[in-house]
Enzyme design. Structure first.
Site, PDB file in Angstrom:
ATOM      1  N   GLY A 192       0.893  -1.036   0.393  1.00  0.00           N
ATOM      2  CA  GLY A 192       0.251  -0.490  -0.155  1.00  0.00           C
ATOM      3  C   GLY A 192       0.971   1.743  -0.014  1.00  0.00           C
TER       4      GLY A 192
ATOM      5  N   PHE B 104       1.513   3.916   2.164  1.00  0.00           N
ATOM      6  CA  PHE B 104       2.360   3.555   3.607  1.00  0.00           C
ATOM      7  C   PHE B 104       3.976   2.792   3.559  1.00  0.00           C
ATOM      8  CE2 PHE B 104       4.141   4.825   7.993  1.00  0.00           C
ATOM      9  CZ  PHE B 104       4.208   5.375   7.998  1.00  0.00           C
ATOM     10  N   GLY B 105       3.501   1.557   3.561  1.00  0.00           N
ATOM     11  CA  GLY B 105       3.923   0.743   3.460  1.00  0.00           C
ATOM     12  C   GLY B 105       4.916   1.167   2.390  1.00  0.00           C
TER      13      GLY B 105
ATOM     14  N   PHE C 267      -7.829  -9.795   9.334  1.00  0.00           N
ATOM     15  CA  PHE C 267      -6.984  -9.587   8.177  1.00  0.00           C
ATOM     16  C   PHE C 267      -6.187 -10.266   8.144  1.00  0.00           C
ATOM     17  CE2 PHE C 267      -5.250  -7.289   3.972  1.00  0.00           C
ATOM     18  CZ  PHE C 267      -6.009  -9.180   3.634  1.00  0.00           C
TER      19      PHE C 267
ATOM     20  N   LYS D 111      -7.726   7.854  16.826  1.00  0.00           N
ATOM     21  CA  LYS D 111      -7.713   9.582  16.409  1.00  0.00           C
ATOM     22  C   LYS D 111      -8.323   8.853  14.352  1.00  0.00           C
ATOM     23  CE  LYS D 111      -4.281   8.245  12.999  1.00  0.00           C
ATOM     24  NZ  LYS D 111      -4.513   8.760  11.650  1.00  0.00           N
TER      25      LYS D 111
ATOM     26  N   ARG E  16      -7.841  10.486   4.897  1.00  0.00           N
ATOM     27  CA  ARG E  16      -8.843   9.375   3.578  1.00  0.00           C
ATOM     28  C   ARG E  16     -10.143   8.563   4.571  1.00  0.00           C
ATOM     29  NH1 ARG E  16      -4.499   5.777   3.313  1.00  0.00           N
ATOM     30  NH2 ARG E  16      -5.116   4.374   5.090  1.00  0.00           N
ATOM     31  N   ASN E  17      -9.619   9.057   5.839  1.00  0.00           N
ATOM     32  CA  ASN E  17     -11.102   9.097   7.206  1.00  0.00           C
ATOM     33  C   ASN E  17     -11.748  10.287   7.050  1.00  0.00           C
ATOM     34  OD1 ASN E  17     -10.983   6.384   8.599  1.00  0.00           O
ATOM     35  ND2 ASN E  17      -8.418   7.038   8.657  1.00  0.00           N
TER      36      ASN E  17
ATOM     37  N   GLU F 266      -9.485   3.076   7.595  1.00  0.00           N
ATOM     38  CA  GLU F 266      -9.939   2.200   9.293  1.00  0.00           C
ATOM     39  C   GLU F 266     -10.516   2.448  10.461  1.00  0.00           C
ATOM     40  OE1 GLU F 266      -8.076  -0.824   9.288  1.00  0.00           O
ATOM     41  OE2 GLU F 266      -6.119  -1.096   8.620  1.00  0.00           O
TER      42      GLU F 266
END
Length: 354
Positions: free
Chosen positions: A7, A9-10, A109, A217, A281-282, A307
């Site tokens: 993804g 961040f990875g 997951f 958060k 995203r959130n 998430e």
């Protein structure tokens, strides 16, 4: 160094580590063969960073055994829940499918992924978790999920958190993060592995505080986005985020976290970034909910996991378990579960006893 997950961040962290030393071998374990081919042939992650050249000492593979062979450090960047799980909070899952263990297995997951690669993981390999969130029906954090899934309670563990958008890391903009481990020596080793002139790394022993702040958060960011989407103004935004910070602090302290952690990079720092910046995203999920869109439509149009959608349901269970009143964060879960409209949530919060 091996990075689990392809993804955004990875990829950004993999590129950062590979850029630090040309002789460093960095391998990314990815699911998508097209992403794998793109990284190895063109030095690009075609899905997330098609315009950012990746270092030549960064390679990708879909073979877990090959990726983990001889690794000195492992960066875990796999989402806690699958994309599908994030369309349903644990609150509604428990009420709508109380007798569906298979459903929950699909949601777990990270645990399922780690169980599939356990044979290739060295028991002394340090896991550095980049994943933020809580497992839906178990309320476990990554510090619990990883050793349990690997069947090794002594698997070395470090949590990495703080205000960090992947795109800015890739652009080599100044960033500061915190690594938390109960093993001070290991925290210092990870600090040395990651720190550079563009990435400052603080160390902490408060794993619970760093993890719970990083997970909650995301839920607060959805609430902030709802305020933005409803156009409720700056006064409302400031009041909501301040209240949300207090709720996170109340719960975290009951769980054993230190107050100082909640005011640091992984607490206030990450909250400010996620609640107030459009790249989140959130927050984007919240803005669209506040604007009247349906959650299913929002999530089906996103190519990354938010998430906070799944974590919101865990907040209700945690608030009940630790006997903490969390009106803002539990309201987010009830909005996600269609139990409450954003408009009704605002009225309810404003009519709480003075």
């Amino acid at each position: 160094v091996v990075v689990l997950g392809g993804g955004s961040f990875g990829t950004a962290m993999a590129a950062h580590v590979a850029n630090r030393k040309a002789e460093m071998e960095v391998s990314m374990l990815v699911r998508d063969p097209h992403v794998c081919q793109s990284i190895n042939q063109n030095h690009l992650n075609c899905k997330y960073f098609p315009n950012h050249k990746l270092p030549e000492n960064l390679i990708a593979t879909t073979d877990a055994k090959y990726a983990l062979q001889g690794a000195d450090f492992c960066l875990h960047a796999v989402p806690v829940q699958s994309e599908n799980a994030c369309s349903m909070s644990s609150y509604s899952a428990v009420h709508m499918w109380p007798n569906r263990p298979l459903f929950f297995n699909l949601l777990q997951f990270t645990a399922a992924f780690l169980e599939s690669i356990v044979d290739y993981v060295d028991p002394g390999l340090p896991f550095i978790s980049l994943s933020k969130g809580l497992e839906l029906n178990t309320l476990r954090m990554m510090s619990q999920i990883i050793p349990q899934a690997l069947k090794n309670p002594r698997q070395p563990f470090v949590a990495l958190s703080g205000p960090s958008f992947a795109s800015e890391l890739m652009s080599k903009l100044p960033t500061a993060l915190v690594v938390a481990s109960r093993d001070k020596k290991l925290a210092n080793q990870v600090q040395q592995l990651l720190a550079s002139e563009r990435l400052r790394i603080n160390t902490s022993s408060d794993v619970t505080g760093v993890e719970i702040a990083g997970a909650l958060k995301n839920v607060l960011a959805i609430a902030a986005g709802i305020v933005e989407g409803m156009d409720l103004g700056n006064n409302s935004m400031a009041a909501l985020v301040a209240q949300g910070c207090s709720e996170i602090r109340w719960l975290a302290k009951k769980m054993g976290a230190k107050s100082a952690t909640l005011t640091g990079l992984s607490g206030t720092g990450d909250i400010m970034l996620t609640c107030f910046v459009k790249l989140s995203r959130n927050r984007t999920v919240g803005v669209r909910l506040g604007s009247g869109e349906r959650l299913e439509d929002i999530l089906s149009s996103m190519n990354q996991v938010a998430e906070g959608v799944a974590t919101a349901g865990a907040v209700i269970a945690l608030a009940q378990k630790y006997k903490v009143k969390m009106p803002v964060l539990t309201a987010v879960a009830r909005i996600i579960d269609n139990e409450l409209t954003p408009q009704a949530a605002v009225l309810e919060l404003m009519n709480l006893p003075q």
